[in-house]
Design a protein around this motif. Structure first.
Motif, PDB file in Angstrom:
ATOM      1  N   PRO A 285       0.722  -1.264  -0.151  1.00  0.00           N
ATOM      2  CA  PRO A 285      -0.033   0.126  -0.117  1.00  0.00           C
ATOM      3  C   PRO A 285       0.649   1.352   0.020  1.00  0.00           C
ATOM      4  CG  PRO A 285       0.044  -0.919   2.167  1.00  0.00           C
ATOM      5  CD  PRO A 285       0.824  -1.862   1.201  1.00  0.00           C
ATOM      6  N   PHE A 286       0.189   2.456  -0.372  1.00  0.00           N
ATOM      7  CA  PHE A 286       0.997   3.552  -0.582  1.00  0.00           C
ATOM      8  C   PHE A 286       0.390   4.935   0.247  1.00  0.00           C
ATOM      9  CE2 PHE A 286       3.114   1.143  -3.769  1.00  0.00           C
ATOM     10  CZ  PHE A 286       4.398   1.749  -3.638  1.00  0.00           C
ATOM     11  N   ILE A 287       1.041   5.740   0.599  1.00  0.00           N
ATOM     12  CA  ILE A 287       0.490   6.952   0.844  1.00  0.00           C
ATOM     13  C   ILE A 287       1.093   7.866  -0.007  1.00  0.00           C
ATOM     14  CG2 ILE A 287       0.292   6.596   3.367  1.00  0.00           C
ATOM     15  CD1 ILE A 287       2.692   8.154   3.984  1.00  0.00           C
ATOM     16  N   ALA A 304      -6.590   7.286  -6.542  1.00  0.00           N
ATOM     17  CA  ALA A 304      -7.466   6.763  -5.485  1.00  0.00           C
ATOM     18  C   ALA A 304      -8.573   6.008  -5.847  1.00  0.00           C
ATOM     19  CB  ALA A 304      -8.030   7.735  -4.511  1.00  0.00           C
ATOM     20  N   GLU A 305      -9.418   6.508  -6.882  1.00  0.00           N
ATOM     21  CA  GLU A 305     -10.491   6.024  -7.433  1.00  0.00           C
ATOM     22  C   GLU A 305     -10.168   4.689  -8.173  1.00  0.00           C
ATOM     23  OE1 GLU A 305     -13.117   9.980  -7.930  1.00  0.00           O
ATOM     24  OE2 GLU A 305     -11.823   9.559  -9.575  1.00  0.00           O
ATOM     25  N   GLU A 306      -8.975   4.703  -8.784  1.00  0.00           N
ATOM     26  CA  GLU A 306      -8.298   3.489  -9.661  1.00  0.00           C
ATOM     27  C   GLU A 306      -7.728   2.389  -8.779  1.00  0.00           C
ATOM     28  OE1 GLU A 306      -5.551   4.780 -12.553  1.00  0.00           O
ATOM     29  OE2 GLU A 306      -7.207   6.017 -13.325  1.00  0.00           O
ATOM     30  N   PHE A 307      -7.334   3.026  -7.836  1.00  0.00           N
ATOM     31  CA  PHE A 307      -6.957   1.929  -6.623  1.00  0.00           C
ATOM     32  C   PHE A 307      -7.230   2.194  -5.295  1.00  0.00           C
ATOM     33  CE2 PHE A 307      -3.985   2.451 -10.093  1.00  0.00           C
ATOM     34  CZ  PHE A 307      -3.291   1.368 -10.688  1.00  0.00           C
ATOM     35  N   PRO A 308      -8.437   1.997  -4.948  1.00  0.00           N
ATOM     36  CA  PRO A 308      -9.037   2.399  -3.725  1.00  0.00           C
ATOM     37  C   PRO A 308      -8.362   1.363  -2.417  1.00  0.00           C
ATOM     38  CG  PRO A 308     -10.638   1.418  -4.813  1.00  0.00           C
ATOM     39  CD  PRO A 308      -9.449   1.569  -5.806  1.00  0.00           C
ATOM     40  N   ILE A 311      -4.299   2.648  -1.334  1.00  0.00           N
ATOM     41  CA  ILE A 311      -3.865   4.043  -1.225  1.00  0.00           C
ATOM     42  C   ILE A 311      -4.224   4.103   0.352  1.00  0.00           C
ATOM     43  CG2 ILE A 311      -3.920   6.154  -1.303  1.00  0.00           C
ATOM     44  CD1 ILE A 311      -3.931   5.982  -4.203  1.00  0.00           C
ATOM     45  N   LEU A 312      -3.459   4.372   1.331  1.00  0.00           N
ATOM     46  CA  LEU A 312      -3.877   4.595   2.686  1.00  0.00           C
ATOM     47  C   LEU A 312      -4.384   5.889   2.971  1.00  0.00           C
ATOM     48  CD1 LEU A 312      -0.984   2.540   4.451  1.00  0.00           C
ATOM     49  CD2 LEU A 312      -3.312   1.680   3.847  1.00  0.00           C
ATOM     50  N   ALA A 340     -15.398   9.148  -0.964  1.00  0.00           N
ATOM     51  CA  ALA A 340     -16.418   8.140  -1.579  1.00  0.00           C
ATOM     52  C   ALA A 340     -15.706   6.874  -1.893  1.00  0.00           C
ATOM     53  CB  ALA A 340     -16.866   8.681  -2.879  1.00  0.00           C
ATOM     54  N   VAL A 341     -14.742   6.648  -1.930  1.00  0.00           N
ATOM     55  CA  VAL A 341     -13.915   5.494  -1.915  1.00  0.00           C
ATOM     56  C   VAL A 341     -13.040   5.013  -0.744  1.00  0.00           C
ATOM     57  CG1 VAL A 341     -13.658   5.825  -4.528  1.00  0.00           C
ATOM     58  CG2 VAL A 341     -12.091   6.676  -3.217  1.00  0.00           C
ATOM     59  N   GLU A 342     -13.422   5.774   0.242  1.00  0.00           N
ATOM     60  CA  GLU A 342     -12.768   5.373   1.589  1.00  0.00           C
ATOM     61  C   GLU A 342     -11.463   5.403   1.605  1.00  0.00           C
ATOM     62  OE1 GLU A 342     -14.343   1.620   2.755  1.00  0.00           O
ATOM     63  OE2 GLU A 342     -16.498   2.325   2.986  1.00  0.00           O
ATOM     64  N   VAL A 343     -10.739   6.434   0.845  1.00  0.00           N
ATOM     65  CA  VAL A 343      -9.311   6.961   1.031  1.00  0.00           C
ATOM     66  C   VAL A 343      -9.373   8.299   1.639  1.00  0.00           C
ATOM     67  CG1 VAL A 343      -7.291   7.501  -0.294  1.00  0.00           C
ATOM     68  CG2 VAL A 343      -8.720   5.629  -0.925  1.00  0.00           C
ATOM     69  N   PRO A 344      -8.801   8.420   2.655  1.00  0.00           N
ATOM     70  CA  PRO A 344      -8.966   9.847   3.521  1.00  0.00           C
ATOM     71  C   PRO A 344      -7.794  10.608   2.746  1.00  0.00           C
ATOM     72  CG  PRO A 344      -7.452   8.283   4.844  1.00  0.00           C
ATOM     73  CD  PRO A 344      -8.194   7.284   3.783  1.00  0.00           C
TER      74      PRO A 344
END
Length: 384
Positions: A285-287, A304-308, A311-312, A340-344
């Motif tokens: 995972p990545f930040i 984030a939308e492509e890799f929800p 990405i932390l 919306a994709v639960e990525v802060p």
């Protein structure tokens, strides 16, 4: 049927102008190289290696061949006019096209050649029994060239190889994210770029301490993406070393007129590089770190939308934290989209605020916040 008109004729004009400029640029380069050849000014090709990266299967390496390599690291007493001369030398790069290059990595050997701008790229298998979690190096040589031997041109190319104990990777922008650039003010940015050097350029307060904690003594790999041209690679590499910012691949852009180069396209190349890194490390995972001055919020939101699930968190530095600006408002829609994709996604004012959010996510220990606070204060007191 009536012919359909182009609703955006300015786009066609822009493409035509860019194509013409590219052709003129190529024409001048070719004629200049021919003239130098006739006058005996060709120079000796030298390899400028960039930092590569690898996973458990392969390694990606790249660099450039020039006859005027980058200047030496800055001295303690370099004057502004010396910095201007060195910056001119960086941008007046004398590339060597169609130059045969060989890479050796363990039992694997590959050959390629440089492109029209002197760049080369390799994707080579990782040698068997290579220990992950370390830095490795490959041997690069210019082969079968009339002006330099393979032995004379030999140089090493470093690459990072994340270990199995890596908890996450860090992908960070450079300009106004870790390095004071003022990219939204062209004259200020030009002054800093041309009259400064790696010693005089200032990091964002607390950025080094924050990234060191996230890097966790080298366990969590760091990667840097920027819209700066490759001509500034040596300056950025020296800047990070001098300011103790964790080392990692610095992925920049070509300076030219073609559609995918610095003078033409926007910042979308950063998204391309982020995708490549996410695909290179499918189990990691990545930040992501960026700033509000360019388009990082939009680009990182797309990632984030492509890799929800990969990405932390996303951190966007507010480049004018003391003002409620249009840039702040422009980030707001992306905060909603990533939620919306639960990525802060966090719009942060400084390194301490970023550290507090990172602690709440379990990315760094609580004790690190006070260390980052103290480092931030020291940087501010030193004028950073």
């Amino acid at each position: 049927m009536a012919e359909q008109q182009n609703p955006h004729p300015q786009d066609d004009l822009s493409k035509l102008i860019t194509r013409a400029a590219s052709q003129v640029d190529d024409f001048i380069d070719i004629r200049w190289r021919r003239l130098k050849g006739r006058l005996g000014w060709e120079g000796v090709p030298q390899i400028q290696p960039y930092i590569g990266y690898g996973n458990r299967e392969r390694v990606w390496l790249h660099g450039r061949v020039l006859t005027n390599p980058p200047p030496a690291a800055p001295g303690e007493d370099d004057q502004w006019w010396e910095n201007i001369a060195k910056t001119y030398r960086r941008f007046a790069s004398d590339e060597v096209p169609d130059c045969p290059i060989e890479v050796s990595l363990g039992e694997h050997v590959q050959r390629s050649q440089t492109d029209a701008e002197g760049y080369f790229h390799f994707e080579i298998p990782l040698p068997a029994e290579t220990a992950a979690g370390t830095w490795g190096s490959a041997l690069l040589r210019i082969v079968d060239h009339p002006r330099v031997t393979a032995e004379e041109s030999a140089t090493s190319c470093r690459y990072i190889l994340p270990g199995r104990d890596a908890e996450f990777g860090l992908i960070s922008d450079v300009d106004d994210t870790i390095l004071h650039t003022n990219a939204t003010r062209l004259l200020t940015m030009a002054r800093l770029t041309f009259t400064g050097n790696a010693r005089t350029r200032l990091p964002l307060a607390g950025a080094a301490a924050l990234y060191q904690k996230l890097n966790n003594e080298g366990r969590n790999p760091a990667f840097y993406v920027s819209s700066s041209p490759w001509n500034l690679f040596d300056l950025l590499e020296d800047f990070m070393e001098l300011n103790q910012i964790p080392a990692g691949p610095i992925l920049l852009r070509d300076l030219g007129f073609d559609d995918d180069k610095f003078l033409k396209s926007g910042h979308d190349h950063k998204l391309v590089k982020v995708r490549r890194l996410l695909n290179a490390y499918p189990d990691l995972p990545f930040i992501l770190f960026g700033d509000s001055g360019q388009e990082d919020a939009r680009l990182y939101t797309t990632a984030a939308e492509e890799f929800p699930d990969r990405i932390l968190a996303i951190f966007i530095r507010d480049i004018d934290p003391h003002d409620a600006s249009l840039r702040d408002a422009s980030v707001k829609p992306y905060l909603d989209r990533t939620a919306a994709v639960e990525v802060p996604m966090y719009l942060i004012s400084d390194s301490v605020q970023a550290a507090n959010y990172a602690t709440s996510l379990g990315l760094i220990p609580q004790a690190a916040v006070e260390e980052i606070r103290q480092a931030t204060q020291r940087d501010l007191e030193r004028g950073t």
